[in-house]
Design an enzyme around this catalytic site. Structure first.
Site, PDB file in Angstrom:
ATOM      1  NE  ARG A  17      -2.210  -2.292   3.241  1.00  0.00           N
ATOM      2  CZ  ARG A  17      -2.380  -2.656   4.419  1.00  0.00           C
ATOM      3  NH1 ARG A  17      -3.831  -2.298   5.079  1.00  0.00           N
ATOM      4  NH2 ARG A  17      -1.743  -3.409   5.253  1.00  0.00           N
ATOM      5  CB  THR A  79       0.820 -10.902  11.599  1.00  0.00           C
ATOM      6  OG1 THR A  79      -0.591 -11.437  11.710  1.00  0.00           O
ATOM      7  CG2 THR A  79       0.869  -9.489  10.826  1.00  0.00           C
ATOM      8  CG  ASN A 168      -4.581  -5.881  17.086  1.00  0.00           C
ATOM      9  OD1 ASN A 168      -3.770  -5.755  18.389  1.00  0.00           O
ATOM     10  ND2 ASN A 168      -4.241  -6.663  15.982  1.00  0.00           N
ATOM     11  CG  ASN A 225      -1.291  -0.401   7.062  1.00  0.00           C
ATOM     12  OD1 ASN A 225      -0.441  -1.082   7.396  1.00  0.00           O
ATOM     13  ND2 ASN A 225      -2.617  -0.364   7.801  1.00  0.00           N
ATOM     14  CB  ALA A 361      28.820  40.478   0.270  1.00  0.00           C
ATOM     15  CB  SER A 386      32.751  42.067  -1.326  1.00  0.00           C
ATOM     16  OG  SER A 386      32.224  42.613  -0.003  1.00  0.00           O
TER      17      SER A 386
HETATM   18  C1  UD1 Z   1      -2.394  -5.523  11.331  1.00  0.00           C
HETATM   19  C2  UD1 Z   1      -3.271  -6.598  12.393  1.00  0.00           C
HETATM   20  C3  UD1 Z   1      -4.585  -5.555  12.729  1.00  0.00           C
HETATM   21  C4  UD1 Z   1      -4.188  -4.475  13.503  1.00  0.00           C
HETATM   22  C5  UD1 Z   1      -2.916  -3.676  12.690  1.00  0.00           C
HETATM   23  C6  UD1 Z   1      -2.275  -2.523  13.506  1.00  0.00           C
HETATM   24  C7  UD1 Z   1      -3.238  -8.773  11.846  1.00  0.00           C
HETATM   25  C8  UD1 Z   1      -3.801 -10.140  11.114  1.00  0.00           C
HETATM   26  N1  UD1 Z   1      -3.649  -7.750  11.466  1.00  0.00           N
HETATM   27  O1  UD1 Z   1      -3.138  -5.260  10.289  1.00  0.00           O
HETATM   28  O2  UD1 Z   1      -5.467  -6.476  13.660  1.00  0.00           O
HETATM   29  O3  UD1 Z   1      -5.309  -3.576  13.921  1.00  0.00           O
HETATM   30  O4  UD1 Z   1      -2.017  -4.472  12.301  1.00  0.00           O
HETATM   31  O5  UD1 Z   1      -1.613  -1.768  12.674  1.00  0.00           O
HETATM   32  O6  UD1 Z   1      -2.140  -9.231  12.651  1.00  0.00           O
HETATM   33  N2  UD1 Z   1       4.185  -8.942   8.447  1.00  0.00           N
HETATM   34  C9  UD1 Z   1       5.114  -9.553   8.195  1.00  0.00           C
HETATM   35  N3  UD1 Z   1       4.829 -11.000   7.502  1.00  0.00           N
HETATM   36  C10 UD1 Z   1       3.541 -10.801   7.062  1.00  0.00           C
HETATM   37  C11 UD1 Z   1       2.506 -10.031   7.174  1.00  0.00           C
HETATM   38  C12 UD1 Z   1       2.937  -8.783   7.761  1.00  0.00           C
HETATM   39  O7  UD1 Z   1       6.238  -9.517   8.859  1.00  0.00           O
HETATM   40  O8  UD1 Z   1       3.306 -12.095   6.214  1.00  0.00           O
HETATM   41  C13 UD1 Z   1       4.596  -7.417   9.150  1.00  0.00           C
HETATM   42  C14 UD1 Z   1       4.778  -6.239   8.193  1.00  0.00           C
HETATM   43  O9  UD1 Z   1       5.755  -6.120   7.716  1.00  0.00           O
HETATM   44  C15 UD1 Z   1       4.042  -5.204   9.051  1.00  0.00           C
HETATM   45  C16 UD1 Z   1       3.374  -5.987  10.297  1.00  0.00           C
HETATM   46  O10 UD1 Z   1       3.725  -7.249  10.061  1.00  0.00           O
HETATM   47  O11 UD1 Z   1       5.223  -4.608   9.766  1.00  0.00           O
HETATM   48  C17 UD1 Z   1       1.651  -5.521   9.962  1.00  0.00           C
HETATM   49  O12 UD1 Z   1       1.236  -6.174   8.766  1.00  0.00           O
HETATM   50  P1  UD1 Z   1       0.294  -5.270   7.973  1.00  0.00           P
HETATM   51  O13 UD1 Z   1      -0.098  -5.841   6.630  1.00  0.00           O
HETATM   52  O14 UD1 Z   1       0.427  -3.830   7.936  1.00  0.00           O
HETATM   53  O15 UD1 Z   1      -0.996  -5.652   8.697  1.00  0.00           O
HETATM   54  P2  UD1 Z   1      -2.293  -4.648   8.887  1.00  0.00           P
HETATM   55  O16 UD1 Z   1      -3.042  -4.866   7.811  1.00  0.00           O
HETATM   56  O17 UD1 Z   1      -1.720  -3.387   9.258  1.00  0.00           O
HETATM   57 MG    MG Z   2       0.044  -2.257   9.134  1.00  0.00          MG
END
Ligand code: UD1
Ligand code: MG
Length: 444
Positions: A17, A79, A168, A225, A361, A386
């Site tokens: 994004r 995550t 969250n 994001n 200057a 200058s």
């Molecule tokens: C996530 C949370 C959401 C929370 C929000 C807060 C989950 C499923 N969702 O959503 O509940 O409200 O953050 O900001 O946890 N990342 C990895 N590997 C992956 C995917 C992500 O390392 O496979 C890392 C990303 O680099 C990032 C972080 O995890 O730093 C969060 O990932 P992101 O895709 O931004 O999650 P959100 O959609 O923001």
């Molecule tokens: Mg995020």
């Protein structure tokens, strides 16, 4: 205390994004990568055991977080999967484990401490926040006894869940003895087909472990994001940094127009006029005034000096006490010793300028021959007239005077006068003859 706490920071996501070629967490806030902000917040609690989960080929990120360890999540399956990939790195660690998101940069150490305290009670705690703009965040399902029974991602919410405004933040603190037994049970049957870390809340509940929630301010845990959120976080942090500087005795005439870096160090009674930019590693000592529209980076400025308006102080420059650097002056890798003055439109590159020396200057120190940079030394109490050009490398000794308009190509001795310009000749009446001749030519 540090030995009983570890942290896994998730940073492997591509950050689609952001529409960037750079990993998301390397984008800067107050001139420091997001991930470094998170590491600093962790540092006091778990500095000995921090693991950053990165994606393949993210070498710059690996170098940025060192000495923290990195492990590679080979495919970005969510995550939950990212957290699980820290298993080998954590080994048999059985203390408290923070799981933090690299894209939530403004989180504070005190909050992490509160989160850890809460998790020690039950084995699992999540950091939440209340907001009027929950869009994009997972929602916390909070029960009457205040425990969290589930976290539901927005894409999986029912209409009723979507209306929940407790969200969250992404930060958890988990009992290390149980962490992987919960992570192993996460499945990917959800709207995005990903392994959601957030599912550990309902999984732990099946084991009779209630997740407690610590609620913090939404500005502390906003997730980045997209670029508009990066700008919003920048605004939040700038406001905090300005407030901190002012509470340390700095005057800002129009704080909203002053940009600071995380490490900007301003002494008391420093006055900052509107529209001043501080890059990284700048320190300004007490009583100095930075006038409007000045740009400083990687430099130090002593006491009771005056910089600007419209001055640019570039890296590796050192400005002493009672120095005056005026309008449209560029100082680059140069030192101006105490009481030196350069007040109007000049370029001072690779030079040492002695105390009480006056640079006129339009002076240019020509430090670059197209291949190499050369250094010039200008002594104490020198007067540079200058519109002079000093072709480096040159030494001008103490007390010397350089006549205006000179092009200096040879060293100048102590207290000498150097004139290096064509001699002037005045021809009496020449202008009258010239005008007559031209007028006659026109009349023909
Ligand atoms: C996530 C949370 C959401 C929370 C929000 C807060 C989950 C499923 N969702 O959503 O509940 O409200 O953050 O900001 O946890 N990342 C990895 N590997 C992956 C995917 C992500 O390392 O496979 C890392 C990303 O680099 C990032 C972080 O995890 O730093 C969060 O990932 P992101 O895709 O931004 O999650 P959100 O959609 O923001
Ligand atoms: Mg995020």
């Amino acid at each position: 205390m540090k030995n009983d706490t570890a942290a896994i920071i998730l940073a492997a996501g591509k950050g689609t994004r952001m529409k960037s070629t750079m990993p998301k967490v390397l984008h800067c806030i107050a001139n420091e990568p997001m991930i470094t902000h998170v590491l600093r917040a962790c540092d006091e609690i778990s500095s000995d055991n921090i693991i950053v989960v990165i994606g393949e080929g993210m070498d710059t990120l690996k170098n940025t977080v060192a000495p923290a360890r990195t492990i590679v999540q080979t495919s970005q399956n969510g995550t939950g999967d990212a957290a699980k990939s820290a298993r080998d790195a954590l080994g048999d660690f059985d203390g408290s484990v923070f799981i933090l998101l690299g894209d939530v940069p403004l989180i504070k150490t005190e909050t992490l401490q509160a989160l850890k305290d809460a998790s020690l009670q039950t084995g699992l705690a999540v950091l939440g926040f209340e907001t009027n703009a929950p869009h994009g965040y997972g929602r916390l399902v909070v029960e009457d006894d205040k425990s969290v029974s589930a976290i539901v991602e927005e894409k999986d919410c029912t209409d009723e869940q979507r209306a929940i405004n407790i969200c969250n933040s992404g930060a958890f603190c988990v009992d290390g003895k149980k962490l992987f037994t919960w992570l192993d049970r996460i499945e990917n049957n959800n709207a995005q087909g990903e392994y959601y870390l957030t599912d550990i809340v309902s999984i732990a509940r099946q084991d009779g472990v209630q997740c407690s929630a610590v609620i913090t301010n939404e500005t502390e845990v906003m997730g980045i994001n997209a670029r508009h959120q990066l700008a919003q976080a920048e605004g939040i942090l700038q406001t905090q940094l300005r407030a901190q500087a002012m509470s340390n005795g700095v005057t800002m005439i129009d704080p909203n127009t002053v940009y600071l870096s995380v490490d900007t160090n301003l002494g008391n009674d420093v006055i900052i006029e509107p529209h001043v930019y501080f890059g990284t590693h700048v320190s300004v000592e007490s009583g100095t005034r930075i006038r409007a529209f000045s740009h400083l980076e990687k430099c130090s400025v002593g006491q009771h000096s005056e910089i600007g308006p419209f001055a640019r102080i570039r890296p590796q420059s050192k400005i002493g006490n009672h120095v005056s650097v005026g309008n449209f002056i560029e100082v680059n890798r140069s030192e101006l010793k105490d009481g030196a003055k350069s007040k109007h439109i000049s370029y001072l590159g690779d030079a040492v300028i002695g105390s009480k020396t006056n640079i006129g200057a339009g002076t240019i120190i020509a430090n670059y021959d197209g291949f190499t940079k050369h250094t010039s030394h200008i002594g104490e109490g020198v007067f540079v007239g200058s519109n002079s050009t000093i072709i480096s490398p040159i030494t001008i000794d103490d007390g010397a005077i350089i006549a205006a308009g000179s092009i200096i190509t040879e060293n100048v001795d102590k207290d000498a006068l150097a004139i290096a310009r064509a001699a002037q000749s005045n021809l009496d009446g020449w202008a009258i003859e010239y005008r007559e001749k031209k007028q006659n030519e026109k009349n023909v």
